[in-house]
Write an enzyme that holds these catalytic residues in place. Structure first.
Site, PDB file in Angstrom:
ATOM      1  CG  ASP A  11      38.349  44.842  52.250  1.00  0.00           C
ATOM      2  OD1 ASP A  11      39.176  44.237  51.715  1.00  0.00           O
ATOM      3  OD2 ASP A  11      37.121  44.561  52.536  1.00  0.00           O
ATOM      4  N   GLY A  52      38.789  40.582  44.225  1.00  0.00           N
ATOM      5  CA  GLY A  52      39.113  39.101  43.566  1.00  0.00           C
ATOM      6  C   GLY A  52      38.909  38.657  42.320  1.00  0.00           C
ATOM      7  CB  CYS A  97      38.591  36.483  51.653  1.00  0.00           C
ATOM      8  SG  CYS A  97      37.363  37.672  51.273  1.00  0.00           S
ATOM      9  CB  THR A  98      39.420  40.807  55.703  1.00  0.00           C
ATOM     10  OG1 THR A  98      39.048  41.490  54.148  1.00  0.00           O
ATOM     11  CG2 THR A  98      41.065  40.827  55.889  1.00  0.00           C
ATOM     12  CG  HIS A  99      34.503  40.457  52.407  1.00  0.00           C
ATOM     13  ND1 HIS A  99      35.470  41.136  51.778  1.00  0.00           N
ATOM     14  CD2 HIS A  99      33.285  41.292  51.904  1.00  0.00           C
ATOM     15  CE1 HIS A  99      35.309  42.225  51.254  1.00  0.00           C
ATOM     16  NE2 HIS A  99      34.092  42.559  51.500  1.00  0.00           N
ATOM     17  CB  CYS A 120      42.189  43.598  51.168  1.00  0.00           C
ATOM     18  SG  CYS A 120      41.672  42.943  49.711  1.00  0.00           S
ATOM     19  CG  ASN A 121      43.727  37.402  53.096  1.00  0.00           C
ATOM     20  OD1 ASN A 121      44.566  36.914  53.454  1.00  0.00           O
ATOM     21  ND2 ASN A 121      42.663  37.918  53.797  1.00  0.00           N
ATOM     22  CB  THR A 122      42.497  40.352  46.734  1.00  0.00           C
ATOM     23  OG1 THR A 122      41.685  39.142  47.298  1.00  0.00           O
ATOM     24  CG2 THR A 122      42.966  40.247  45.500  1.00  0.00           C
TER      25      THR A 122
HETATM   26  N1  DGL Z   1      38.218  41.359  51.538  1.00  0.00           N
HETATM   27  C1  DGL Z   1      39.204  41.199  50.388  1.00  0.00           C
HETATM   28  C2  DGL Z   1      40.187  40.173  50.781  1.00  0.00           C
HETATM   29  O1  DGL Z   1      40.564  39.914  52.013  1.00  0.00           O
HETATM   30  C3  DGL Z   1      38.610  41.141  48.915  1.00  0.00           C
HETATM   31  C4  DGL Z   1      37.236  40.691  48.747  1.00  0.00           C
HETATM   32  C5  DGL Z   1      37.164  41.079  47.155  1.00  0.00           C
HETATM   33  O2  DGL Z   1      36.946  42.414  46.882  1.00  0.00           O
HETATM   34  O3  DGL Z   1      37.064  40.536  46.353  1.00  0.00           O
HETATM   35  O4  DGL Z   1      40.764  39.295  49.775  1.00  0.00           O
END
Ligand code: DGL
Length: 274
Positions: free
Chosen positions: A20, A53, A198-200, A84-86
Site C-alpha cells: 500500500d 490518491g 480505500c484500505t485506510h 490499495c484501491n487507488t
Molecule cells: N490506501 C489507499 C487506497 O486504498 C491509498 C491512500 C492514499 O495513499 O491516498 O486507495
C-alpha cells in the site's frame, strides 16, 4: 504454477507481499492473518509517494509495476496483494502484465454494497484518484445499475487514519466531513450503505460509525481478499508456526517510529528501508 495459482513446489517460507502507500493495507493484513495465520508476510508502504490518491494515473502506472517488480526479485513471494484501491484500479492490469507472480488486487466492494442496501442508495468513499476511475464506472454499471451511487474522494480521512495509527493528533472533523460530503449530494438522505473504497478507512470505521448522522452499513473488501489469497495458495506448504512479518518503507524511518506499536498489533516488525 497452474492457472489457479496452486503449486506444491513453492517454498514454505515464501511470503505474501502486501503493498500500500501507507498504513491502509494493515486492514487487509488483519484479514489475511485471520484466514492464513501461518503465512509469512512482508508489508510494504510506498511512503515516498504517499498519498497515492493525489497522484496522477501516469505517475502510478510508471511507479507501481516497477516497485512490485523489485519486491518480487528480492523476496520471491508466492503472491502479491495490492492492498490499495487507488493502485489497483489504476495499475492492476499493467502489474499483471509485467510480473510472473499471482497478483490479488483491491477494488471497491460495490457488488456486496448493492446486495446490502435496502433503500437503493450507496456511497463510495475513496481517494480522489479512485472515485474518478473508469474501473469504478464499470463496477457500478455491472453490479449497482439499479442503485443511486454517490462518490466522494476524502484525502483528509486518509491522513486521519495515518495519524490515528501513529497515536498523533488527528483532524477529528475528517470522518464527519467525509460522510457529510456524500449525504449532501442529491439522494444522499436515503444513503444506507457506504463502500470503504480505500484500505485506510476500515482502520477508522469506529470513528465513521460514531459520527454517522444516521445508521449506515460500511462495506469493505478485506475478507474477500483474504479468501482469494487462501484459494490461490491452496495446497501450498506453510511454515509450522506463525512468525512476525517484515515491514518495509520507501520513505524515511523517522516517520515510522510512532508506528511501531500499531505494526506490532498486526504482528509486524518495525519498519526498515526498502
Ligand atoms: N490506501 C489507499 C487506497 O486504498 C491509498 C491512500 C492514499 O495513499 O491516498 O486507495
Amino acid at each position: 504454477m497452474n492457472a489457479r495459482g496452486t503449486d506444491r513446489t513453492v517454498a514454505a517460507g515464501a511470503p505474501i507481499v502486501v503493498f500500500d502507500s501507507g498504513v491502509g493495507g494493515l486492514s487487509v493484513v488483519k484479514a489475511i492473518r485471520a484466514t492464513l495465520p501461518q503465512a509469512p508476510l512482508v508489508y510494504v508502504m510506498d511512503r515516498a509517494a504517499y498519498p497515492y490518491g493525489e497522484q496522477s494515473e501516469s505517475v502510478l502506472l510508471a511507479r507501481v509495476p516497477a516497485l512490485l517488480g523489485r519486491l518480487a526479485e528480492r523476496h520471491a513471494p508466492r503472491l502479491i496483494v495490492i492492498a490499495c484501491n487507488t493502485a489497483s484500479t489504476i495499475t492492476l492490469a499493467a502489474v499483471r502484465e509485467a510480473l510472473h507472480v499471482p497478483i490479488v488486487g483491491t477494488v471497491p466492494a460495490i457488488k456486496p454494497a448493492a446486495g446490502s442496501t435496502r433503500r437503493g442508495v450507496i456511497g463510495i468513499l475513496g481517494t480522489a484518484a479512485t472515485v474518478r476511475q473508469r474501473y469504478v464506472d464499470d463496477l457500478t454499471a455491472r453490479f449497482a445499475g439499479s442503485c443511486t451511487v454517490l462518490r466522494h474522494g476524502a484525502p483528509a480521512l486518509v491522513d486521519y487514519a495515518e495519524a490515528r495509527l501513529r497515536g498523533q493528533p488527528a483532524d477529528e472533523t475528517a470522518p464527519r466531513d467525509a460522510l457529510a460530503s456524500l449525504i449532501q449530494q442529491p439522494g444522499g438522505d436515503a444513503m444506507d450503505t457506504v463502500v470503504l473504497a480505500c484500505t485506510h478507512f476500515p482502520l477508522v470505521a469506529e470513528a465513521l460509525q460514531r459520527d454517522a448522522p444516521h445508521p449506515l452499513t460500511f462495506v469493505d473488501g478485506a475478507a474477500g481478499i483474504a479468501a482469494r489469497c487462501a484459494a490461490l495458495t491452496a495446497g501450498q506448504p506453510w511454515p509450522d508456526r506463525a512468525a512476525t512479518g517484515l515491514t518495509l518503507t520507501t520513505g524515511g524511518l523517522a516517520e515510522c517510529r510512532d508506528l511501531t506499536g500499531a505494526l506490532a498489533s498486526f504482528d509486524l516488525a518495525p519498519a526498515k528501508r526498502f
